[in-house]
Design a protein around this motif. Structure first.
Motif, short mmCIF file in Angstrom:
data_model
loop_
_atom_site.label_atom_id
_atom_site.label_comp_id
_atom_site.label_asym_id
_atom_site.label_seq_id
_atom_site.Cartn_x
_atom_site.Cartn_y
_atom_site.Cartn_z
N VAL A 1 -58.36 10.97 9.50
CA VAL A 1 -58.27 11.67 10.79
C VAL A 1 -59.63 12.12 11.31
O VAL A 1 -59.70 12.86 12.29
N ASN A 2 -60.69 11.69 10.65
CA ASN A 2 -62.05 12.03 11.08
C ASN A 2 -62.30 13.54 11.13
O ASN A 2 -62.72 14.08 12.16
N CYS A 3 -62.02 14.21 10.02
CA CYS A 3 -62.35 15.63 9.90
C CYS A 3 -62.89 15.83 8.50
O CYS A 3 -63.21 14.85 7.82
N LEU B 1 -55.03 18.20 15.67
CA LEU B 1 -55.53 17.75 14.37
C LEU B 1 -54.49 18.01 13.29
O LEU B 1 -54.21 17.12 12.47
N TYR B 2 -53.91 19.20 13.27
CA TYR B 2 -52.92 19.51 12.23
C TYR B 2 -51.73 18.56 12.32
O TYR B 2 -51.23 18.10 11.29
N GLN B 3 -51.27 18.24 13.52
CA GLN B 3 -50.14 17.31 13.64
C GLN B 3 -50.52 15.93 13.14
O GLN B 3 -49.71 15.26 12.50
N ASP B 4 -51.76 15.49 13.40
CA ASP B 4 -52.23 14.21 12.88
C ASP B 4 -52.21 14.22 11.35
O ASP B 4 -51.78 13.26 10.70
N ILE B 5 -52.68 15.31 10.76
CA ILE B 5 -52.69 15.46 9.30
C ILE B 5 -51.26 15.44 8.78
O ILE B 5 -50.94 14.72 7.82
N TYR B 6 -50.38 16.20 9.40
CA TYR B 6 -48.99 16.26 8.95
C TYR B 6 -48.32 14.89 9.05
O TYR B 6 -47.51 14.53 8.18
N ASP B 7 -48.63 14.13 10.09
CA ASP B 7 -48.05 12.78 10.24
C ASP B 7 -48.43 11.89 9.06
O ASP B 7 -47.63 11.10 8.58
N ILE B 8 -49.65 12.02 8.59
CA ILE B 8 -50.09 11.23 7.44
C ILE B 8 -49.42 11.72 6.16
O ILE B 8 -48.90 10.94 5.37
N VAL B 9 -49.41 13.03 5.96
CA VAL B 9 -48.85 13.60 4.73
C VAL B 9 -47.36 13.25 4.60
O VAL B 9 -46.88 12.99 3.50
N ALA C 1 -43.49 11.08 -5.79
CA ALA C 1 -44.17 10.82 -7.06
C ALA C 1 -45.53 10.17 -6.87
O ALA C 1 -46.01 9.44 -7.73
N THR C 2 -46.15 10.45 -5.74
CA THR C 2 -47.46 9.90 -5.41
C THR C 2 -48.32 11.04 -4.86
O THR C 2 -47.81 11.94 -4.21
N VAL C 3 -49.62 10.98 -5.12
CA VAL C 3 -50.54 11.99 -4.60
C VAL C 3 -51.70 11.32 -3.88
O VAL C 3 -51.97 10.14 -4.06
N THR C 4 -52.38 12.11 -3.08
CA THR C 4 -53.63 11.68 -2.46
C THR C 4 -54.52 12.91 -2.37
O THR C 4 -54.10 14.03 -2.65
N SER C 5 -55.76 12.69 -1.97
CA SER C 5 -56.72 13.80 -1.93
C SER C 5 -56.92 14.31 -0.51
O SER C 5 -56.69 13.60 0.47
N TYR C 6 -57.40 15.53 -0.42
CA TYR C 6 -57.75 16.12 0.86
C TYR C 6 -58.78 15.23 1.57
O TYR C 6 -58.70 15.00 2.76
N GLY C 7 -59.73 14.72 0.78
CA GLY C 7 -60.80 13.90 1.35
C GLY C 7 -60.30 12.60 1.94
O GLY C 7 -60.79 12.16 2.99
N ARG C 8 -59.35 11.96 1.29
CA ARG C 8 -58.82 10.70 1.82
C ARG C 8 -58.13 10.94 3.15
O ARG C 8 -58.31 10.20 4.10
N ILE C 9 -57.33 11.99 3.24
CA ILE C 9 -56.67 12.30 4.50
C ILE C 9 -57.70 12.64 5.56
O ILE C 9 -57.60 12.21 6.71
N ALA C 10 -58.72 13.38 5.17
CA ALA C 10 -59.79 13.75 6.11
C ALA C 10 -60.45 12.51 6.70
O ALA C 10 -60.73 12.45 7.91
N ARG C 11 -60.69 11.51 5.86
CA ARG C 11 -61.31 10.27 6.37
C ARG C 11 -60.39 9.57 7.36
O ARG C 11 -60.85 8.95 8.31
#
Length: 150
Positions: free
Chosen positions: A29-31, A3-11, A17-27
């Protein structure tokens, strides 16, 4: 892949100069957002993971264990050109990562995504939305009423 590697791949794909939210990344990777936060806190120092580009859904840097925000994260974002308002928030409309709709990890994983995910103005904002009205508990009668006027 973990799961962490999946999250890191997205991040890693979040542009400078761009941001996203914890929730968007969670959606993606289904966590849940808390798991994304744990992954960001555990980011290995030897990997190029721009953890600082992940903020909460209010556009704020989340408080740390000590209860204060991370000034290092704020400074990294400022150095990239991200602007904070007077309340310490970042506008997702101006600096939010707008990606094309991405399949969840369960449908192929990050390794099957294109290298550069296209930007799209159609992606909904992560700005907090007005809450939906809550039902009062009473059921409204929607059956047509006969008029008593003659």
């Amino acid at each position: 892949m973990s799961l962490y590697q999946d999250i890191y791949d997205i991040v890693r794909r979040i542009p400078v100069a761009t941001v996203t939210s914890y929730g968007r990344i969670a959606r993606m990777v289904n966590c849940n957002a808390r798991q994304v936060g744990y992954a960001m806190a555990a980011t290995p120092d030897d990997q190029a993971i721009p953890w600082h580009r992940v903020i909460n859904s209010k556009g704020e840097i989340s408080a740390r264990k000590q209860g204060s925000s991370d000034q290092r994260q704020r400074q990294k974002l400022i150095d990239e050109g991200v602007i904070f308002d007077q309340k310490g928030r970042v506008s997702f409309d101006e600096f939010g990562w707008r990606t094309a709709e991405i399949p969840p990890m369960s449908e192929g994983g990050a390794e099957n995504w294109p290298e550069d995910l296209p930007h799209s103005d159609a992606w909904p904002s992560d700005q907090p939305q007005a809450e939906e009205p809550q039902p009062s508990g009473k059921q409204e009668d929607l059956t047509p009423q006969k008029s008593t006027d003659k």
